[in-house]
Design an enzyme around this catalytic site. Structure first.
Site, PDB file in Angstrom:
ATOM      1  N   HIS A 164     -12.414  -7.145   7.124  1.00 18.58           N
ATOM      2  CA  HIS A 164     -12.920  -6.565   6.062  1.00 18.58           C
ATOM      3  C   HIS A 164     -13.808  -5.629   6.451  1.00 18.58           C
ATOM      4  O   HIS A 164     -14.912  -5.656   5.446  1.00 18.58           O
ATOM      5  CB  HIS A 164     -13.452  -7.767   5.285  1.00 18.58           C
ATOM      6  CG  HIS A 164     -12.214  -8.398   4.601  1.00 18.58           C
ATOM      7  ND1 HIS A 164     -11.346  -9.081   5.935  1.00 18.58           N
ATOM      8  CD2 HIS A 164     -11.619  -8.262   3.741  1.00 18.58           C
ATOM      9  CE1 HIS A 164     -10.677  -9.546   4.976  1.00 18.58           C
ATOM     10  NE2 HIS A 164     -10.408  -9.695   3.732  1.00 18.58           N
TER      11      HIS A 164
ATOM     12  N   GLU B  71       0.872  -1.396   0.027  1.00 17.81           N
ATOM     13  CA  GLU B  71       0.086   0.054  -0.111  1.00 17.81           C
ATOM     14  C   GLU B  71       0.685   1.185   0.113  1.00 17.81           C
ATOM     15  O   GLU B  71       0.416   2.203  -0.977  1.00 17.81           O
ATOM     16  CB  GLU B  71      -1.034  -0.215   0.999  1.00 17.81           C
ATOM     17  CG  GLU B  71      -2.362  -1.136   0.576  1.00 17.81           C
ATOM     18  CD  GLU B  71      -1.795  -2.354   1.143  1.00 17.81           C
ATOM     19  OE1 GLU B  71      -0.677  -2.120   1.655  1.00 17.81           O
ATOM     20  OE2 GLU B  71      -2.399  -3.600   0.903  1.00 17.81           O
TER      21      GLU B  71
END
Ligand code: TPP
Ligand code: MG
Length: 743
Positions: free
Chosen positions: A543, A473
Site C-alpha cells: 500500500h 484492473e
C-alpha cells in the site's frame, strides 16, 4: 479502388436462378462469399510471395478462417456495427469493404496504409470508415476493449445529447456515432481464450447483458501448442457454458452457410437486447502460424491432410459447382478477375510512397489539442494562498485554505461531470452503493471510494455514470479504453498503485499507443486516477509503492503527480478536458494533509501539463522534486536557510511527462547545483533521467555533481522504524542539500 464487395453485374448468366437459399444465404451471396474468400486466400499467397522476394517484411495469413469472415460480415451490419477483429480476419475485412490494395499497402508498410501508415505489421486491421478498430499484436487485449465499445454504444443511446460535438475540449475532435441496436463483434483464436482478460470480458458482458459477439476461431493450435493444452477438456464452449445471458453456438466454421446461420442467430439475440453471444467455430490453419513458423515441426502430415480436406475455399467452390450455382466457367471468371486485380494492386502497392523518417513523432499525442498550451492555463476564481510557514521552518496551513486535495479532486470530478455528460467514473468501490435501493431509501450514506474521493458522485449523477467494476484492473482499463475510443471520457480509478499491474498490458501496449499505431485514425483519451505512495505509517509493501518512471517511460501517456490541493484540481481538469490518455497519480498521504490546502478555485481552473512550479525561489542550489517529497524538501530547505543561510530554489514538477525542462535549466543555470529528490526507490527511478539530462545539457553550468535523494532499493516495510529508514526523510533531504551546498 478495387473492391471485393458485391458486384451486381456479376455473371447473371452463370447463376442458376433459384429462389432457394442455403441456411439463409442466397445464391448471389454464396457467389459473393466465394469471390471474397478466394481473394482473401490469394492476397495471402501474394504476400507470401512478396515476403520470399523480401519486398515485404512479415506475413500472417487468414487461410482456413475465410468462411467465418464472410459469414460475420453478412450477418452483421457493416458501417454501423463495430468490429474488433484479429489477424486471421482478412476475409472479414474484405467483406466489410476493405480492399486488397489497402491490405497490400499494409504489407509494404506504405505511408497510405490505412491501418497504421507503416507502423504496424500487416494484418493488424484498422479501418475507421468501417468501424474496424485498431488492434495490437498482443493476443486478447481487444476483448475488454470490445466490451467497453458496446458499453459506450449503449450509453450514447441512453444519453444521446452527450454525443453532440462541443468546442473547447477533446469533444471538438471526437465524432461520435452510434446506433441503438448496434453490435460489437470481437474475434480471437482458441489459444487466446487462455488469457485472463478473455474471462474478464465474458464476465462483464454477461453481467451487463451487452450486445457483444465473442467469436472464437478454433484452429486447434496456438503457434505449436494444441488446444487440449490450452483449454481444460479441449473445448472452450464447454467451459464457458455457465455464463448467464449468453447465446451459444458451436459449429463447423469452414462452411460459410452454417457459419452465417449461426452468426445470424447470435446477432438476433444481441440486437434484441438479450445479452452477448459466444460463437465457437471449428476452423483450420493450413499455412503454419505465420511465415516465421514451420508447422511440419510439430504436426504430422496425416493431421495436415485431414485439415486440408476441410479447406473452406475449396469446399465452397465444390458446393457452388455441385449445386449448379456456378459452373466451371463462372468460377474461372471470378478467379481470373481477382488474380488480375491482386496483381495490379500489388504492383501499385510496391510503388507506393513510403513513410518519411521525420514523421515518427506524429501522433504520439493529439495533434489537435495541446495540454501544455496557454489554453489550459486559467486563474483560480479565488486567489490561492502562497505556501505559508509557521516561522519555525515547517510548512503550516493557511487558515483560509480549508479544502484538502481529496476535497478538491472530488469537487473537480463533480464540476466536470456536470459540464460534460460524456464523463463517467468507474473502478473498485467508487460508487456510493451498488445496491441503489439502499441509497434511495436513505438507509445508508454511501461509500464513494476507499479514500472517499468519489463520494456522492453516484448520488448526483446516477448509476449509469458512476458504478463499481469487478475486482479486476485490466477490466477497468481495457473497458475504459474501448469506451474512450468511441468518445466517452472515462475517469477510472485504480485503488492502489500497488495493484495497477494486472492492467499493465492495457496501460503499456494499448491505451497510450492507439493513436500512434493507427496513424491518428483512433484515439482513447481518458484518465486513470491512481492512489500512490507511502509515508503512511503501516502501509507496508503493498500500500506504499511508487513506480511512476515505468509509466513516464511509455510514450503516449501523460503522467501527472500533484503535491497540493490546488494543483490537483487544476491538473485533473486539464486531464479530463485534454485529448490524450492521462495517468493521474494522487499521493495518499497528501489527500488530507494540512500542507497545500486551498480554497475552491472555481469550475474552470486549469493548470497546463509540463509546467513546474517554483515553490520557493533561491540562489545556491536547485532541488527538483514532486509529490509527497515537496513538503518534506520545503521543510529541509527552510531549516538549511535558517541554520546555514543556504538559499534553495525548490521546484515542484507537478507533471512528470511531459516535464518542465525549461524551468529546471533556468534554475540550474542560476544556482549551478542540482539535487533531484523523489520517493520511489533510487535506482532506475525518475531522477535518473533528470540527472542525465542535466549532466548532458548543463554540464558547463555545474559547480558540483548532480545528486539524488530517494528511497532505498527495497520495497517499503510495515514497521515505522523500517519505513522511515526506507523512504527519504526531511533529515536525508537536509543532509544532501547541505553537502551539495558545501561541495
Ligand atoms: C499476449 C501475447 N502473448 C504471446 C504472443 C505471441 N503469439 C502470437 S499469436 C500466438 C498464438 C495465438 O493462437 P490463437 O489464439 O489460437 O490464434 P491463431 O493464431 O491460432 O489463430 C502467440 C502465442 C502474443 N502476440 N501476445
Ligand atoms: Mg488457434
Amino acid at each position: 479502388m478495387a473492391t471485393t464487395k458485391v458486384d451486381p453485374k456479376l455473371n447473371e448468366s452463370n447463376i442458376a436462378k433459384k429462389a432457394k437459399t442455403y441456411q439463409g444465404l442466397t445464391s448471389q451471396q454464396l457467389i459473393d462469399a466465394y469471390r471474397i474468400m478466394f481473394t482473401s486466400r490469394r492476397v495471402d499467397d501474394r504476400e507470401i510471395l512478396l515476403k520470399r522476394q523480401q519486398k515485404v517484411f512479415f506475413q500472417i495469413s487468414g487461410a482456413g478462417h475465410e468462411a467465418m469472415g464472410v459469414a460475420a460480415a453478412f450477418a452483421l451490419k457493416p458501417g454501423s456495427d463495430w468490429f474488433y477483429p484479429y489477424y486471421r480476419d482478412r476475409a472479414l475485412c474484405l467483406a466489410l469493404g476493405a480492399t486488397p490494395y489497402e491490405m497490400l499497402l499494409g504489407a509494404v508498410g506504405a505511408a497510405d496504409d490505412p491501418s497504421s501508415g507503416g507502423r504496424q505489421m500487416p494484418s493488424h486491421w484498422a479501418y475507421k470508415r468501417l468501424n474496424v478498430v485498431t488492434q495490437s499484436s498482443a493476443t486478447g487485449t481487444q476483448i475488454l476493449q470490445a466490451v467497453g465499445c458496446a458499453e459506450a454504444g449503449r450509453y450514447f443511446a441512453k444519453h444521446p445529447k452527450s454525443s453532440q460535438k462541443t468546442d473547447g475540449d477533446y469533444r471538438q475532435f471526437k465524432d461520435v456515432q452510434f446506433q441503438g441496436d448496434e453490435i460489437t463483434y470481437v474475434s480471437l483464436g482458441d489459444g487466446t481464450t487462455s488469457e485472463g482478460e478473455f474471462w474478464e470480458a465474458l464476465n462483464t458482458a454477461s453481467n451487463r447483458r451487452l450486445p457483444v459477439i465473442f467469436c472464437v476461431q478454433d484452429n486447434e493450435y496456438a503457434i505449436s501448442v494444441p488446444v487440449e493444452v490450452q483449454t481444460s477438456g479441449g473445448n472452450i464452449s464447454r467451459l464457458v457454458s455457465g455464463f448467464p445471458n449468453f447465446h451459444f453456438e458451436e459449429f463447423d466454421g469452414t462452411d460459410p452457410a452454417v457459419a452465417y446461420a449461426a452468426l445470424k442467430r447470435a446477432a438476433e439475440h444481441c440486437r434484441a437486447g438479450n445479452g452477448p453471444a459466444f460463437v465457437h467455430a471449428h476452423v483450420i490453419r493450413p499455412y503454419s502460424h505465420s511465415l516465421s513458423d514451420d508447422e511440419r515441426l510439430y504436426r504430422p502430415d496425416s493431421e495436415r491432410q485431414a485439415d486440408a480436406a476441410r479447406d473452406p475455399v475449396h469446399r465452397l467452390q465444390m458446393f457452388l459447382l455441385r449445386e449448379g450455382i456456378l459452373d466451371e466457367k463462372g468460377i474461372n471468371k471470378i478467379e481470373k478477375e481477382m488474380e488480375e486485380q491482386i496483381q495490379a494492386d500489388a504492383d501499385r502497392a510496391l510503388a507506393a510512397t513510403l513513410p518519411q523518417p521525420e514523421t515518427i513523432y506524429n501522433y504520439v499525442y493529439s495533434p489537435d489539442l495541446d495540454p501544455t498550451s496557454a489554453a489550459f492555463e486559467t486563474h483560480p476564481a479565488i486567489a490561492a494562498p502562497e505556501n505559508a510557514t509557521d516561522g519555525k521552518g515547517s510548512a503550516a496551513p493557511n487558515k483560509s485554505s480549508n479544502k484538502t486535495m481529496a476535497d478538491l479532486i472530488n469537487t473537480t470530478l463533480r464540476d466536470e461531470m456536470r459540464r460534460d455528460e460524456r464523463v463517467i467514473v468507474f473502478g473498485e468501490d467508487v460508487a456510493d452503493a451498488s445496491r441503489e435501493e439502499y441509497l434511495k431509501q436513505k438507509l445508508i450514506k454511501g461509500k464513494g471510494g476507499v479514500f472517499k474521493l468519489t463520494s456522492g458522485l453516484q448520488l448526483e449523477f446516477g448509476s449509469d455514470r458512476v458504478f463499481n467494476s469487478p475486482l479486476a484492473e485490466a477490466n477497468i482499463v481495457g473497458r475504459a479504453t474501448g469506451m474512450a475510443t468511441r468518445g466517452l471520457k472515462p475517469v477510472v480509478e485504480i485503488q492502489f498503485f500497488d495493484y495497477i499491474w494486472p492492467a499493465m498490458m492495457q496501460l503499456r501496449d494499448e491505451l497510450p499507443i492507439i493513436r500512434w499505431r493507427s496513424n491518428n485514425a483512433f484515439s482513447a483519451p481518458l484518465v486513470v486516477r491512481v492512489a500512490i505512495g507511502g509515508y503512511l505509517t503501516g502501509g507496508a509493501i503493498y500500500h506504499s509503492q511508487c513506480g511512476e518512471s515505468i509509466f513516464t517511460h511509455t510514450p503516449g501517456l501523460r503522467v501527472v503527480f500533484p503535491s497540493n490541493a490546488l494543483d490537483a484540481a487544476g491538473l485533473l481538469r486539464t486531464a479530463i478536458r485534454c485529448d490524450d490518455p492521462v495517468l493521474f497519480l494522487e499521493h495518499k498521504r497528501l489527500y488530507r494533509e494540512t500542507y497545500g490546502r486551498a480554497p475552491y478555485p472555481g469550475p474552470d481552473y486549469m493548470v497546463p501539463f509540463g509546467k513546474a512550479k517554483v515553490v520557493q525561489p533561491g540562489t545556491d542550489l536547485t532541488v527538483i522534486t514532486y509529490g509527497a517529497v515537496v513538503p518534506r524538501a520545503l521543510q529541509a530547505a527552510q531549516k538549511l536557510e535558517r541554520e546555514h543561510h543556504v538559499s534553495v530554489e525548490l521546484i515542484d514538477l507537478r507533471c512528470l511527462s511531459p516535464f518542465d525542462w525549461d524551468a529546471i535549466a533556468a534554475s540550474v543555470k542560476k544556482t549551478n547545483r542540482a539535487l533531484i529528490a523523489y520517493e520511489d526507490s533510487l535506482s532506475w527511478g525518475y531522477g535518473a533521467e533528470i540527472a542525465a539530462r542535466i549532466a548532458d545539457q548543463l554540464f558547463h553550468h555545474l559547480d558540483a555533481p548532480v545528486k539524488r535523494v530517494a528511497a532505498t532499493d527495497t520495497f517499503v516495510a510495515y514497521q515505522p522504524i523500517l519505513e522511515n529508514a526506507i523512504l527519504p526523510q526531511v533529515s536525508d533531504l537536509f543532509r544532501a542539500m547541505r553537502e551539495l551546498a558545501e561541495f
